[in-house]
Scaffold this motif. Structure first.
Motif, short mmCIF file in Angstrom:
data_model
loop_
_atom_site.label_atom_id
_atom_site.label_comp_id
_atom_site.label_asym_id
_atom_site.label_seq_id
_atom_site.Cartn_x
_atom_site.Cartn_y
_atom_site.Cartn_z
N THR A 1 41.10 68.87 40.42
CA THR A 1 41.67 68.26 41.28
C THR A 1 41.69 66.51 40.70
OG1 THR A 1 39.64 68.00 42.67
CG2 THR A 1 41.53 69.74 43.22
N SER A 2 42.44 65.72 41.07
CA SER A 2 42.43 64.25 40.70
C SER A 2 41.65 63.45 41.67
CB SER A 2 43.77 63.65 40.38
OG SER A 2 44.34 63.76 41.70
N LYS A 3 41.09 62.40 40.84
CA LYS A 3 40.25 61.60 41.60
C LYS A 3 40.92 60.69 42.68
CE LYS A 3 36.60 61.40 38.20
NZ LYS A 3 35.46 60.30 37.74
N ILE A 4 40.27 60.27 43.66
CA ILE A 4 40.70 59.27 44.60
C ILE A 4 40.86 58.00 43.94
CG2 ILE A 4 40.60 58.29 46.82
CD1 ILE A 4 39.15 60.83 47.61
N LYS A 5 42.00 57.31 43.96
CA LYS A 5 41.99 55.96 43.29
C LYS A 5 41.74 54.87 44.27
CE LYS A 5 45.11 57.78 39.77
NZ LYS A 5 44.59 59.08 39.81
N LEU A 6 40.70 54.04 43.87
CA LEU A 6 40.41 52.91 44.88
C LEU A 6 40.75 51.66 44.34
CD1 LEU A 6 37.07 53.96 46.22
CD2 LEU A 6 39.38 54.49 47.14
N GLY A 7 41.17 50.51 44.94
CA GLY A 7 41.12 49.26 44.66
C GLY A 7 40.16 48.22 45.46
N ILE A 8 39.53 47.27 45.07
CA ILE A 8 38.83 46.40 45.70
C ILE A 8 39.41 45.18 45.94
CG2 ILE A 8 36.34 45.14 45.57
CD1 ILE A 8 35.44 47.67 43.99
N VAL A 9 39.39 44.53 47.10
CA VAL A 9 40.05 43.36 47.49
C VAL A 9 38.89 42.40 47.78
CG1 VAL A 9 41.47 41.72 48.85
CG2 VAL A 9 42.22 44.33 48.29
N GLY A 10 38.66 41.36 46.83
CA GLY A 10 37.56 40.25 47.05
C GLY A 10 36.34 40.68 46.43
N TYR A 11 36.09 39.78 45.42
CA TYR A 11 35.02 39.94 44.50
C TYR A 11 33.63 39.09 44.82
CZ TYR A 11 32.37 41.38 40.26
OH TYR A 11 31.54 41.94 39.50
N GLY A 12 33.08 39.33 46.17
CA GLY A 12 31.98 38.47 46.58
C GLY A 12 30.70 39.54 46.42
N ASN A 13 29.83 39.36 47.32
CA ASN A 13 28.78 40.48 47.28
C ASN A 13 29.09 41.76 47.45
OD1 ASN A 13 26.52 38.23 47.13
ND2 ASN A 13 27.05 37.83 49.19
N LEU A 14 29.80 42.02 48.61
CA LEU A 14 30.29 43.10 48.97
C LEU A 14 31.27 43.97 47.94
CD1 LEU A 14 29.43 43.98 51.56
CD2 LEU A 14 31.53 43.67 52.70
N GLY A 15 31.96 43.10 47.31
CA GLY A 15 32.97 43.72 46.21
C GLY A 15 31.99 44.10 44.91
N LYS A 16 31.02 43.19 44.71
CA LYS A 16 30.26 43.71 43.70
C LYS A 16 29.41 45.07 43.88
CE LYS A 16 29.51 39.23 41.82
NZ LYS A 16 28.62 37.92 42.00
N GLY A 17 29.11 45.09 44.98
CA GLY A 17 28.53 46.36 45.55
C GLY A 17 29.39 47.59 45.47
N ALA A 18 30.59 47.35 45.80
CA ALA A 18 31.65 48.41 45.97
C ALA A 18 32.03 48.92 44.43
CB ALA A 18 32.92 47.71 46.72
#
Ligand code: NDP
Length: 327
Positions: A1-18
């Motif tokens: 099965t194919s992977k779930i494709k994610l994007g991240i909006v905003g590259y602060g502390n949370l974005g880096k953690g994501a």
């Protein structure tokens, strides 16, 4: 099965953690990080990550299953979540508790109109703590809920001490009172004020020649922030601040003491001890991104909260596997 494709909006502390949280999964992959800044100037911890300007996000509608929204709650998310929910499934960590009802309304409108699934206010509080407050109350109607936060680095209070004259740098920790926790655990269901539940500890680097006694007095008497609390002020060197206070720890407890029958005390407790608040919060967001994807495939459109998401949806395991291994 194919992977779930994610994007991240905003590259602060949370974005880096994501970015790190997505890497730790086997069933999801990161397509791109979207930012309002010039993507060329973003200093990415991981060079394999693709950075794209936020204005070009709409071009990715066919390539991204869920957008993990990592903007700030004060001004970013009230704009960004409805905007992105009209194009993508989303998860966010909106944490201005008093405004969640109106936030829900505006996100729900966008998501329902465009057949997307937007899970709002995911994280630990709101998020996992909210879930536990509701479970504890439903099971023990005859009782009382208590939430304690900390030991945690508070961004707002750290900013406040840094604005005091003579302060070069500093941090503030919110610490739950051991005494109050003990009373709650005893089943006494005590009445506790905010200041009974928490105390505040500051680590301050003073400017050369600044009067430490005045700084301490100014902090301890600061209205709203410190005046009503037991506050401790410690002076340390710049090196000590960098060495001992550069992490963002947090956590806390949800405790409910309740009674069943005539005389049996029951204690429900959920606790978190976190080395890094943003990395943990991002990990919760990424797990719930899985749910947003699945719920959307099942046509559960609109804004959702942790209360609407069945726990099986956040797990990468199948329902069969969960029944066999975890029940
Ligand atoms: P940050 O301030 O680190 O990031 C917020 C946004 O600011 C980013 O998305 C980014 O947007 C921009 N930004 C970040 N760094 C810079 C920079 N150096 N220069 C210019 N812009 C920058 O916030 P956090 O990631 O720490 O937290 C986000 C939110 O998460 C908080 O507001 C809080 O409400 C919530 N939260 C919720 C929790 C929960 O339990 N529910 C727990 C912890 C946090 P861009 O890339 O577009 O410039």
């Amino acid at each position: 099965t194919s992977k779930i494709k994610l994007g991240i909006v905003g590259y602060g502390n949370l974005g880096k953690g994501a970015v790190k949280a997505i890497k730790a999964t086997e069933d999801m992959e990161l397509m791109a990080v979207f930012t309002r800044r010039d993507p060329e100037t973003l200093e990415l911890d991981d060079p394999s990550v693709k950075a794209v300007h936020i204005d070009n996000a709409s071009e990715y509608q066919n390539d991204i299953d869920v957008m993990v929204l990592c903007g700030g709650s004060a001004t970013d998310l009230p704009e960004q979540t409805p905007h992105f929910a009209s194009m993508f499934n989303t998860v966010d960590s909106y944490d201005t508790h008093a405004k969640i009802p109106e936030f829900y309304q505006s996100v729900n409108e966008a998501a329902a109109k465009h057949d997307t699934t937007a899970i709002i206010s995911v994280g630990w509080d709101p998020g996992l703590f909210s879930l536990n407050r509701v479970i504890a109350e439903a099971i023990l109607p005859n009782g009382e809920n208590y939430s304690f936060w900390g030991k945690g680095l508070s961004q707002g209070h750290s900013d406040a001490v840094r604005r005091v004259e003579g302060v070069k740098s500093g941090v503030q920790y919110t610490i739950p009172s051991e005494d109050a926790i003990k009373k709650v655990r005893s089943g006494a269901n005590p009445e506790l004020t905010k200041s009974d539940k928490h105390r505040r500890v500051c680590y301050i680097v003073a400017e050369d020649g600044a009067d430490k006694a005045t700084i301490e007095e100014t902090i301890k008497t600061m209205p709203n922030y410190f005046a009503d609390y037991e506050t401790e002020v410690n002076f340390i060197s710049e090196d000590e601040l960098a060495r001992d206070h550069s992490k963002a720890p947090h956590g806390g407890f949800v405790i409910r003491g309740g009674k069943t029958g005539e005389r049996n005390d029951q204690l429900y407790e959920f606790s978190l001890t976190l080395d890094s608040n943003p990395e943990f919060t991002a990990s919760v967001l990424v797990a719930y991104a899985r749910a947003a994807h699945l719920m959307n495939q099942e046509k559960q459109f609109g804004a959702k909260t942790v209360y609407d998401v069945a726990p099986g949806y956040i797990s990468p395991r199948s329902a069969e596997e969960l029944r066999r291994d975890y029940l």
